[in-house]
Enzyme design. Structure first.
Site, PDB file in Angstrom:
ATOM      1  N   TYR A 168      -2.019  -1.302  10.106  1.00  0.00           N
ATOM      2  CA  TYR A 168      -2.034  -1.561   8.524  1.00  0.00           C
ATOM      3  C   TYR A 168      -0.728  -0.837   8.110  1.00  0.00           C
ATOM      4  O   TYR A 168       0.010  -1.754   7.360  1.00  0.00           O
ATOM      5  CB  TYR A 168      -3.234  -0.983   8.017  1.00  0.00           C
ATOM      6  CG  TYR A 168      -3.324  -1.220   6.530  1.00  0.00           C
ATOM      7  CD1 TYR A 168      -3.372  -2.322   5.821  1.00  0.00           C
ATOM      8  CD2 TYR A 168      -3.339  -0.140   5.651  1.00  0.00           C
ATOM      9  CE1 TYR A 168      -3.605  -2.789   4.700  1.00  0.00           C
ATOM     10  CE2 TYR A 168      -3.195  -0.249   4.079  1.00  0.00           C
ATOM     11  CZ  TYR A 168      -3.376  -1.761   3.693  1.00  0.00           C
ATOM     12  OH  TYR A 168      -3.712  -1.963   2.248  1.00  0.00           O
ATOM     13  N   SER A 191       0.753  -1.286   0.113  1.00  0.00           N
ATOM     14  CA  SER A 191      -0.056  -0.069  -0.004  1.00  0.00           C
ATOM     15  C   SER A 191       1.062   1.263   0.021  1.00  0.00           C
ATOM     16  O   SER A 191       2.075   1.155   0.642  1.00  0.00           O
ATOM     17  CB  SER A 191      -0.770  -0.084   1.311  1.00  0.00           C
ATOM     18  OG  SER A 191      -1.586   1.357   1.557  1.00  0.00           O
TER      19      SER A 191
HETATM   20  N1  NAP Z   1      -8.438  -1.334  -1.701  1.00  0.00           N
HETATM   21  C1  NAP Z   1      -7.659  -0.414  -1.601  1.00  0.00           C
HETATM   22  O1  NAP Z   1      -7.958   0.820  -1.711  1.00  0.00           O
HETATM   23  C2  NAP Z   1      -6.044  -0.816  -1.327  1.00  0.00           C
HETATM   24  C3  NAP Z   1      -5.172  -0.143  -1.374  1.00  0.00           C
HETATM   25  C4  NAP Z   1      -4.009  -0.333  -1.062  1.00  0.00           C
HETATM   26  C5  NAP Z   1      -3.424  -1.605  -0.985  1.00  0.00           C
HETATM   27  N2  NAP Z   1      -4.557  -2.677  -1.014  1.00  0.00           N
HETATM   28  C6  NAP Z   1      -4.209  -4.128  -0.997  1.00  0.00           C
HETATM   29  O2  NAP Z   1      -4.565  -4.863  -1.889  1.00  0.00           O
HETATM   30  C7  NAP Z   1      -4.961  -6.131  -1.556  1.00  0.00           C
HETATM   31  C8  NAP Z   1      -6.197  -6.600  -2.019  1.00  0.00           C
HETATM   32  O3  NAP Z   1      -7.150  -5.694  -1.325  1.00  0.00           O
HETATM   33  P1  NAP Z   1      -8.592  -5.578  -1.993  1.00  0.00           P
HETATM   34  O4  NAP Z   1      -9.342  -4.149  -2.031  1.00  0.00           O
HETATM   35  O5  NAP Z   1      -9.042  -6.188  -2.895  1.00  0.00           O
HETATM   36  O6  NAP Z   1      -9.497  -6.442  -0.544  1.00  0.00           O
HETATM   37  P2  NAP Z   1     -10.595  -7.082  -0.219  1.00  0.00           P
HETATM   38  O7  NAP Z   1     -11.837  -6.347  -1.259  1.00  0.00           O
HETATM   39  O8  NAP Z   1     -10.945  -6.850   0.941  1.00  0.00           O
HETATM   40  O9  NAP Z   1     -10.407  -8.588  -0.705  1.00  0.00           O
HETATM   41  C9  NAP Z   1      -9.620  -9.007  -0.064  1.00  0.00           C
HETATM   42  C10 NAP Z   1      -9.076 -10.622  -0.568  1.00  0.00           C
HETATM   43  O10 NAP Z   1      -8.167 -11.171   0.391  1.00  0.00           O
HETATM   44  C11 NAP Z   1      -8.709 -12.571   0.687  1.00  0.00           C
HETATM   45  N3  NAP Z   1      -8.253 -12.907   2.031  1.00  0.00           N
HETATM   46  C12 NAP Z   1      -8.167 -12.018   3.435  1.00  0.00           C
HETATM   47  N4  NAP Z   1      -7.720 -12.748   4.234  1.00  0.00           N
HETATM   48  C13 NAP Z   1      -7.629 -14.221   3.710  1.00  0.00           C
HETATM   49  C14 NAP Z   1      -6.713 -15.040   4.510  1.00  0.00           C
HETATM   50  N5  NAP Z   1      -6.698 -15.303   5.614  1.00  0.00           N
HETATM   51  N6  NAP Z   1      -6.825 -16.255   3.333  1.00  0.00           N
HETATM   52  C15 NAP Z   1      -6.991 -16.197   2.050  1.00  0.00           C
HETATM   53  N7  NAP Z   1      -7.462 -14.975   1.777  1.00  0.00           N
HETATM   54  C16 NAP Z   1      -7.740 -13.844   2.304  1.00  0.00           C
HETATM   55  C17 NAP Z   1     -10.349 -12.370   0.628  1.00  0.00           C
HETATM   56  O11 NAP Z   1     -10.955 -13.081   0.733  1.00  0.00           O
HETATM   57  P3  NAP Z   1     -12.454 -13.718   1.487  1.00  0.00           P
HETATM   58  O12 NAP Z   1     -13.322 -13.209   0.342  1.00  0.00           O
HETATM   59  O13 NAP Z   1     -12.357 -15.053   1.640  1.00  0.00           O
HETATM   60  O14 NAP Z   1     -12.557 -12.759   2.449  1.00  0.00           O
HETATM   61  C18 NAP Z   1     -10.507 -11.367  -0.633  1.00  0.00           C
HETATM   62  O15 NAP Z   1     -10.399 -12.490  -1.703  1.00  0.00           O
HETATM   63  C19 NAP Z   1      -4.638  -6.151  -0.039  1.00  0.00           C
HETATM   64  O16 NAP Z   1      -3.412  -6.633   0.098  1.00  0.00           O
HETATM   65  C20 NAP Z   1      -4.616  -4.581   0.297  1.00  0.00           C
HETATM   66  O17 NAP Z   1      -3.964  -4.490   1.474  1.00  0.00           O
HETATM   67  C21 NAP Z   1      -5.721  -2.227  -1.253  1.00  0.00           C
END
Ligand code: NAP
Length: 245
Positions: free
Chosen positions: A163, A140
Site C-alpha cells: 500500500y 495516503s
Molecule cells: N479510509 C482511510 O483511512 C484512508 C486513508 C488514507 C487514504 N485513503 C484513500 O482514500 C480512497 C478512498 O478510500 P475509502 O476509505 O473510501 O475506501 P473504501 O471504503 O474501501 O471505498 C473504496 C471505493 O473504491 C472503489 N473501488 C475499489 N476498487 C475499484 C475498482 N477496481 N474500480 C472501481 N472502483 C473501485 C470501491 O467500489 P466497490 O464498492 O465496488 O468496492 C469503493 O467505492 C482510497 O484511495 C484510499 O487509499 C483512505
C-alpha cells in the site's frame, strides 16, 4: 455548471466527496464499477435534494472499462473540470516486505497507480477543454517516504509495503503530471484524506468521511492562485497541511 468525475464514488469517501461538490453546485459523475451500486448512491443523493448527479460505469482495473467510460463521458459532455482519482485498495493488512506476495503488490499497484495513469490519459482531452482544470489524486499519509524514515512519526511502525509503495508511486506520478501541465492552467495535487472510518479499514480510523471529503474538495476547487504539485496532508503536517514527500 462545472463537471466532475470521481472514481469509486458509490460509497465512503468518494460518495461524500460527491455530496459536498454537489452542494457547491458541481455536476457530478459518480464512477462505479457496479452500476447498480452507483445508481443506489445517485438515488440517495437525489433523495437529499442533490439532483445533478449521474452514474458512470468504470472499473478502474480494466483498461477496456476505462476506454468505454472515456467514450461515454465524451458523448455526455464536451468539458470535464475536475477529475478525482479516489478509487483505491489496501491489499489487506498486515503486510510485510518479506511475507506479502508479489501478486498482492501487483494488484494494489493496478488499482492505486496504473489505473490512475490510464484514467488520466483517457480523460485529459476533456479536462484540457476546462478553463480551470483540477486533478486530485487521493493518496495516503502512508505514502510519505520521508516520514517512513522518521522514528518519531506517529505512523512510523505502520509500514504496509504494498500500500505505501503504491501511494508513493502515485505521489511520484502526481509530481510529474503537475510538472507537465503547469503551463496549461491545471492544478494537480495529491491529497491524503486522513485516517478515516470507512469499510477500507473496518471503520477503525478516527476521522470522519465529512472531514476526509472536505480535504479532497478543497484541492478540487482551488483557485487560479492555488498550488500545484503538492502533497496535502493535515494528518502528517497539521501546521502547514503540506506533507513531505
Ligand atoms: N479510509 C482511510 O483511512 C484512508 C486513508 C488514507 C487514504 N485513503 C484513500 O482514500 C480512497 C478512498 O478510500 P475509502 O476509505 O473510501 O475506501 P473504501 O471504503 O474501501 O471505498 C473504496 C471505493 O473504491 C472503489 N473501488 C475499489 N476498487 C475499484 C475498482 N477496481 N474500480 C472501481 N472502483 C473501485 C470501491 O467500489 P466497490 O464498492 O465496488 O468496492 C469503493 O467505492 C482510497 O484511495 C484510499 O487509499 C483512505
Amino acid at each position: 455548471m462545472k463537471k466532475v468525475l470521481i472514481t469509486g464514488a458509490n460509497r465512503s469517501i468518494g460518495l461524500e466527496t460527491a455530496r459536498q461538490l454537489l452542494k457547491q453546485g458541481y455536476y457530478v459523475y459518480l464512477g462505479a464499477r457496479d452500476v447498480s451500486k452507483g445508481q443506489d448512491a445517485v438515488e440517495q443523493l437525489k433523495a437529499e435534494g442533490l439532483q445533478h448527479a449521474e452514474v458512470l460505469e468504470i472499473d478502474v482495473d480494466s483498461p477496456a472499462s476505462i476506454t468505454a467510460a472515456g467514450a461515454k463521458l465524451a458523448e455526455k459532455t464536451k468539458v470535464l473540470d475536475v477529475l478525482v482519482n479516489n478509487a483505491g485498495i489496501s491489499g489487506g493488512f498486515p503486510q510485510t516486505a518479506l511475507d506479502t506476495a508479489a501478486p498482492v503488490f501487483r494488484q494494489v499497484f493496478e488499482t492505486n497507480v496504473f489505473a490512475v495513469v490510464g484514467i488520466t490519459q483517457a480523460f485529459i482531452g476533456l479536462l484540457k477543454k476546462s478553463e480551470a482544470p483540477r486533478i486530485v489524486n487521493v493518496t495516503s499519509g502512508l505514502g510519505s517516504l520521508t516520514l517512513h524514515n522518521d522514528p518519531s512519526w506517529k505512523y512510523y511502525s505502520v509500514k504496509g509495503p504494498a500500500y505505501m509503495a503504491s501511494k508513493a508511486a502515485l505521489n511520484a506520478y502526481t509530481i510529474v503530471l503537475a510538472f507537465e501541465l503547469k503551463d496549461a492552467g491545471f492544478k494537480v495535487n495529491a491529497v491524503d484524506p486522513g485516517y478515516t472510518a470507512t469499510d477500507f479499514n473496518h471503520h477503525s480510523g478516527p476521522g470522519s468521511v465529512e472531514d476526509a471529503a472536505a480535504r479532497i474538495v478543497k484541492a478540487a476547487t482551488l483557485g487560479d492562485d492555488g498550488p500545484t504539485g503538492q502533497f496535502f496532508s493535515d494528518d502528517n503536517s497539521p501546521e502547514t497541511g503540506i506533507s513531505p514527500w
